[in-house]
Design a protein around this motif. Structure first.
Motif, PDB file in Angstrom:
ATOM      1  N   GLY A   7      33.024  25.419  22.982  1.00 35.40           N
ATOM      2  CA  GLY A   7      31.988  25.838  23.625  1.00 35.40           C
ATOM      3  C   GLY A   7      32.056  25.360  25.067  1.00 35.40           C
ATOM      4  N   ASP A   8      32.488  23.926  25.286  1.00 33.66           N
ATOM      5  CA  ASP A   8      32.851  23.322  26.431  1.00 33.66           C
ATOM      6  C   ASP A   8      33.568  24.152  27.313  1.00 33.66           C
ATOM      7  OD1 ASP A   8      30.984  21.436  25.621  1.00 33.66           O
ATOM      8  OD2 ASP A   8      32.687  19.985  25.007  1.00 33.66           O
ATOM      9  N   VAL A   9      34.732  24.717  27.045  1.00 33.01           N
ATOM     10  CA  VAL A   9      35.740  25.370  27.694  1.00 33.01           C
ATOM     11  C   VAL A   9      35.129  26.811  28.024  1.00 33.01           C
ATOM     12  CG1 VAL A   9      37.942  26.599  27.712  1.00 33.01           C
ATOM     13  CG2 VAL A   9      37.733  24.235  26.639  1.00 33.01           C
ATOM     14  N   GLN A  10      34.172  27.292  27.248  1.00 33.06           N
ATOM     15  CA  GLN A  10      33.488  28.505  27.481  1.00 33.06           C
ATOM     16  C   GLN A  10      32.512  28.105  28.480  1.00 33.06           C
ATOM     17  OE1 GLN A  10      33.802  31.668  26.972  1.00 33.06           O
ATOM     18  NE2 GLN A  10      32.089  32.314  27.891  1.00 33.06           N
ATOM     19  N   ALA A  11      31.613  27.207  28.390  1.00 29.91           N
ATOM     20  CA  ALA A  11      30.544  26.953  29.428  1.00 29.91           C
ATOM     21  C   ALA A  11      31.196  26.705  30.555  1.00 29.91           C
ATOM     22  CB  ALA A  11      29.661  25.865  28.836  1.00 29.91           C
ATOM     23  N   PHE A  12      32.313  25.895  30.706  1.00 34.18           N
ATOM     24  CA  PHE A  12      33.011  25.614  32.189  1.00 34.18           C
ATOM     25  C   PHE A  12      33.289  26.819  32.760  1.00 34.18           C
ATOM     26  CE2 PHE A  12      36.798  25.113  34.462  1.00 34.18           C
ATOM     27  CZ  PHE A  12      36.360  24.339  35.521  1.00 34.18           C
ATOM     28  N   ILE A  13      34.064  27.956  31.918  1.00 36.97           N
ATOM     29  CA  ILE A  13      34.707  29.063  32.784  1.00 36.97           C
ATOM     30  C   ILE A  13      33.363  29.931  33.195  1.00 36.97           C
ATOM     31  CG2 ILE A  13      35.906  31.260  32.071  1.00 36.97           C
ATOM     32  CD1 ILE A  13      37.544  29.812  30.286  1.00 36.97           C
ATOM     33  N   GLN A  14      32.155  29.861  32.497  1.00 37.63           N
ATOM     34  CA  GLN A  14      31.178  30.697  32.752  1.00 37.63           C
ATOM     35  C   GLN A  14      30.363  30.115  33.958  1.00 37.63           C
ATOM     36  OE1 GLN A  14      30.354  33.417  31.203  1.00 37.63           O
ATOM     37  NE2 GLN A  14      28.639  33.814  32.699  1.00 37.63           N
ATOM     38  N   TYR A  15      30.526  28.825  34.026  1.00 31.01           N
ATOM     39  CA  TYR A  15      29.937  28.214  35.334  1.00 31.01           C
ATOM     40  C   TYR A  15      30.532  28.376  36.602  1.00 31.01           C
ATOM     41  CZ  TYR A  15      26.308  25.542  32.403  1.00 31.01           C
ATOM     42  OH  TYR A  15      25.280  25.200  31.424  1.00 31.01           O
ATOM     43  N   GLN A  16      31.925  28.276  36.267  1.00 30.63           N
ATOM     44  CA  GLN A  16      32.865  28.428  37.309  1.00 30.63           C
ATOM     45  C   GLN A  16      32.793  29.981  37.871  1.00 30.63           C
ATOM     46  OE1 GLN A  16      36.019  30.792  36.820  1.00 30.63           O
ATOM     47  NE2 GLN A  16      36.563  30.372  39.100  1.00 30.63           N
ATOM     48  N   ARG A  17      32.677  31.126  36.948  1.00 31.17           N
ATOM     49  CA  ARG A  17      32.548  32.618  37.266  1.00 31.17           C
ATOM     50  C   ARG A  17      31.085  32.546  38.165  1.00 31.17           C
ATOM     51  NH1 ARG A  17      34.382  35.667  31.938  1.00 31.17           N
ATOM     52  NH2 ARG A  17      36.781  35.459  32.457  1.00 31.17           N
ATOM     53  N   GLN A  18      29.911  31.948  37.760  1.00 29.22           N
ATOM     54  CA  GLN A  18      28.520  32.007  38.510  1.00 29.22           C
ATOM     55  C   GLN A  18      29.094  31.640  39.806  1.00 29.22           C
ATOM     56  OE1 GLN A  18      26.067  30.203  35.916  1.00 29.22           O
ATOM     57  NE2 GLN A  18      25.669  32.032  34.264  1.00 29.22           N
ATOM     58  N   PHE A  19      29.781  30.371  39.879  1.00 32.73           N
ATOM     59  CA  PHE A  19      29.817  29.732  41.276  1.00 32.73           C
ATOM     60  C   PHE A  19      30.764  30.558  42.132  1.00 32.73           C
ATOM     61  CE2 PHE A  19      32.355  27.342  44.119  1.00 32.73           C
ATOM     62  CZ  PHE A  19      31.333  26.421  44.856  1.00 32.73           C
ATOM     63  N   VAL A  20      31.679  31.321  41.647  1.00 27.28           N
ATOM     64  CA  VAL A  20      32.588  32.020  42.509  1.00 27.28           C
ATOM     65  C   VAL A  20      32.009  33.659  42.902  1.00 27.28           C
ATOM     66  CG1 VAL A  20      35.020  33.258  42.529  1.00 27.28           C
ATOM     67  CG2 VAL A  20      34.763  30.665  41.865  1.00 27.28           C
ATOM     68  N   HIS A  21      31.318  34.124  41.906  1.00 21.58           N
ATOM     69  CA  HIS A  21      30.689  35.427  42.206  1.00 21.58           C
ATOM     70  C   HIS A  21      30.055  35.648  43.338  1.00 21.58           C
ATOM     71  CE1 HIS A  21      29.822  39.481  40.915  1.00 21.58           C
ATOM     72  NE2 HIS A  21      28.487  39.128  41.043  1.00 21.58           N
TER      73      HIS A  21
END
Length: 171
Positions: A7-21
């Motif tokens: 869940g932590d890995v998934q949250a990190f990936i999601q936050y990273q995508r929201q930042f880069v988008h």
């Protein structure tokens, strides 16, 4: 200490995508704007071009037989950059010539000058003693058949493709 969960890995990936988008979108928009500016420049360059001179000769171009002379021809696509200097060439009626050379040697440019797609900077191109600038572009171009390197076949038979643009052409 606690281990990283899925869940932590998934949250990190999601936050990273929201930042880069948003950055990716901004870069895409900048790319589209640059492409639009380049296209607009081409459109305005086209609109700024001088109108072709529609000068027509009093005699019919059909009376010409085909003795072609390039006499001291100078040409450059830009006035300051001459590509052809003092070119002289004689082709007599009834003869077939081949214009051969490597890419960029000026073969297509010679044909385009003969058919007045471009006007020469100096000298003259003469057919049977008549300067091509004294013949209407339409009459001049109707005297020649121009076959480009790229072949295009349209729907229909080979004969229809060969006769394309000339209604009533015989076999």
């Amino acid at each position: 200490k606690q281990a990283v969960t899925i869940g932590d890995v998934q949250a990190f990936i999601q936050y990273q995508r929201q930042f880069v988008h948003p950055l990716t979108q901004a870069a895409s928009i900048i790319n589209i704007i640059q492409s639009t500016i380049a296209s607009a420049e081409r459109v305005f360059d086209f609109l700024d071009e001088e109108e072709e001179n529609a000068f027509t000769r009093k005699e019919s171009a059909q009376a010409l037989h085909g003795n072609v002379s390039f006499r001291h021809v100078n040409f450059g696509y830009e006035k300051d950059n001459t590509l052809i200097e003092d070119m002289n060439l004689e082709v007599t009626q009834g003869h077939t010539i081949a214009i051969v050379g490597p890419t960029g040697a000026g073969k297509t440019t010679m044909v385009k000058l003969l058919m007045r797609f471009y006007d020469i900077n100096a000298g003259s191109i003469v057919i049977d003693g008549v300067d091509t600038r004294e013949i209407s572009r339409h009459d001049l171009r109707s005297m020649f058949g121009m076959v480009l390197q790229d072949a295009w076949l349209f729907k229909g038979t080979i004969m229809e493709n060969i006769a394309y643009g000339k209604p009533g052409a015989t076999q």
